[in-house]
Design a protein around this motif. Sequence first.
Motif, PDB file in Angstrom:
ATOM      1  N   LEU A   1      28.643  74.596  70.312  1.00 35.88           N
ATOM      2  CA  LEU A   1      28.807  73.648  69.202  1.00 35.88           C
ATOM      3  C   LEU A   1      27.568  72.754  69.135  1.00 35.88           C
ATOM      4  N   THR A   2      26.583  73.232  68.422  1.00 38.07           N
ATOM      5  CA  THR A   2      25.343  72.474  68.266  1.00 38.07           C
ATOM      6  C   THR A   2      25.358  71.750  66.926  1.00 38.07           C
ATOM      7  N   ASP A   3      24.478  70.781  66.796  1.00 38.83           N
ATOM      8  CA  ASP A   3      24.344  70.074  65.519  1.00 38.83           C
ATOM      9  C   ASP A   3      23.991  71.051  64.399  1.00 38.83           C
ATOM     10  N   ASP A   4      23.129  72.019  64.707  1.00 39.60           N
ATOM     11  CA  ASP A   4      22.720  73.001  63.698  1.00 39.60           C
ATOM     12  C   ASP A   4      23.890  73.873  63.261  1.00 39.60           C
ATOM     13  N   ALA A   5      24.722  74.309  64.203  1.00 39.87           N
ATOM     14  CA  ALA A   5      25.879  75.145  63.866  1.00 39.87           C
ATOM     15  C   ALA A   5      26.867  74.375  63.002  1.00 39.87           C
ATOM     16  N   ILE A   6      27.093  73.117  63.346  1.00 40.09           N
ATOM     17  CA  ILE A   6      28.012  72.283  62.560  1.00 40.09           C
ATOM     18  C   ILE A   6      27.448  72.021  61.173  1.00 40.09           C
ATOM     19  N   ALA A   7      26.161  71.719  61.088  1.00 37.47           N
ATOM     20  CA  ALA A   7      25.528  71.482  59.785  1.00 37.47           C
ATOM     21  C   ALA A   7      25.574  72.730  58.913  1.00 37.47           C
ATOM     22  N   ALA A   8      25.353  73.899  59.505  1.00 38.48           N
ATOM     23  CA  ALA A   8      25.392  75.150  58.735  1.00 38.48           C
ATOM     24  C   ALA A   8      26.801  75.401  58.201  1.00 38.48           C
ATOM     25  N   ALA A   9      27.815  75.167  59.025  1.00 35.72           N
ATOM     26  CA  ALA A   9      29.205  75.354  58.578  1.00 35.72           C
ATOM     27  C   ALA A   9      29.541  74.356  57.474  1.00 35.72           C
ATOM     28  N   ARG A  10      29.104  73.128  57.633  1.00 34.64           N
ATOM     29  CA  ARG A  10      29.358  72.101  56.620  1.00 34.64           C
ATOM     30  C   ARG A  10      28.675  72.444  55.308  1.00 34.64           C
ATOM     31  N   SER A  11      27.496  73.033  55.369  1.00 32.65           N
ATOM     32  CA  SER A  11      26.763  73.362  54.140  1.00 32.65           C
ATOM     33  C   SER A  11      27.442  74.481  53.351  1.00 32.65           C
ATOM     34  N   GLU A  12      28.342  75.229  53.988  1.00 35.56           N
ATOM     35  CA  GLU A  12      29.058  76.304  53.297  1.00 35.56           C
ATOM     36  C   GLU A  12      30.257  75.801  52.497  1.00 35.56           C
ATOM     37  N   LEU A  13      30.681  74.559  52.717  1.00 35.85           N
ATOM     38  CA  LEU A  13      31.810  74.019  51.960  1.00 35.85           C
ATOM     39  C   LEU A  13      31.427  73.904  50.490  1.00 35.85           C
ATOM     40  N   ASN A  14      32.297  74.404  49.619  1.00 33.96           N
ATOM     41  CA  ASN A  14      31.989  74.420  48.194  1.00 33.96           C
ATOM     42  C   ASN A  14      33.291  74.470  47.396  1.00 33.96           C
ATOM     43  N   PRO A  15      33.743  73.346  46.858  1.00 31.03           N
ATOM     44  CA  PRO A  15      34.998  73.331  46.109  1.00 31.03           C
ATOM     45  C   PRO A  15      34.998  74.263  44.899  1.00 31.03           C
ATOM     46  N   ALA A  16      33.849  74.533  44.325  1.00 34.93           N
ATOM     47  CA  ALA A  16      33.796  75.400  43.144  1.00 34.93           C
ATOM     48  C   ALA A  16      34.213  76.829  43.478  1.00 34.93           C
ATOM     49  N   THR A  17      33.960  77.254  44.707  1.00 31.01           N
ATOM     50  CA  THR A  17      34.340  78.601  45.116  1.00 31.01           C
ATOM     51  C   THR A  17      35.605  78.619  45.962  1.00 31.01           C
ATOM     52  N   GLY A  18      36.179  77.443  46.204  1.00 29.70           N
ATOM     53  CA  GLY A  18      37.383  77.365  47.020  1.00 29.70           C
ATOM     54  C   GLY A  18      37.099  77.366  48.508  1.00 29.70           C
ATOM     55  N   THR A  19      35.843  77.161  48.878  1.00 31.11           N
ATOM     56  CA  THR A  19      35.472  77.102  50.295  1.00 31.11           C
ATOM     57  C   THR A  19      35.664  75.666  50.760  1.00 31.11           C
ATOM     58  N   MET A  20      36.860  75.388  51.293  1.00 33.00           N
ATOM     59  CA  MET A  20      37.235  74.011  51.625  1.00 33.00           C
ATOM     60  C   MET A  20      37.255  73.733  53.125  1.00 33.00           C
ATOM     61  N   ILE A  21      37.214  74.787  53.937  1.00 35.45           N
ATOM     62  CA  ILE A  21      37.334  74.588  55.384  1.00 35.45           C
ATOM     63  C   ILE A  21      36.532  75.651  56.121  1.00 35.45           C
ATOM     64  N   ARG A  22      35.948  75.254  57.229  1.00 32.36           N
ATOM     65  CA  ARG A  22      35.271  76.160  58.143  1.00 32.36           C
ATOM     66  C   ARG A  22      35.707  75.776  59.557  1.00 32.36           C
ATOM     67  N   ALA A  23      35.842  76.763  60.404  1.00 30.39           N
ATOM     68  CA  ALA A  23      36.179  76.521  61.801  1.00 30.39           C
ATOM     69  C   ALA A  23      35.148  77.229  62.673  1.00 30.39           C
TER      70      ALA A  23
END
Length: 78
Positions: free
Chosen positions: A35-57
């Motif tokens: 769990l690095t800052d980069d991994a968390i930032a990359a997962a967060r950048s994938e969130l997109n309400p327009a496509t229904g991408t609301m959660i990443r684990a």
Amino acid sequence: MLRLQAGGSGDDWTLRVPETDETQAQSCLITVDALTDDAIAAARSELNPATGTMIRALWVPATGRLAVIAHHLVIDGV
């Protein structure tokens, strides 16, 4: 709220909740080595309400740790 898709701009927004079979849960889970800052930032950048991408684990098998990143619409709906 986890399947919600939001579209529009300004004051003209539409919300759509797709059928349950349209959402693939496995697409929300990402296996990482740490769990690095980069991994968390990359997962967060994938969130997109327009496509229904609301959660990443993020799952770290070696440590058994799980980090869940959710769009604020999932939490407060505002």
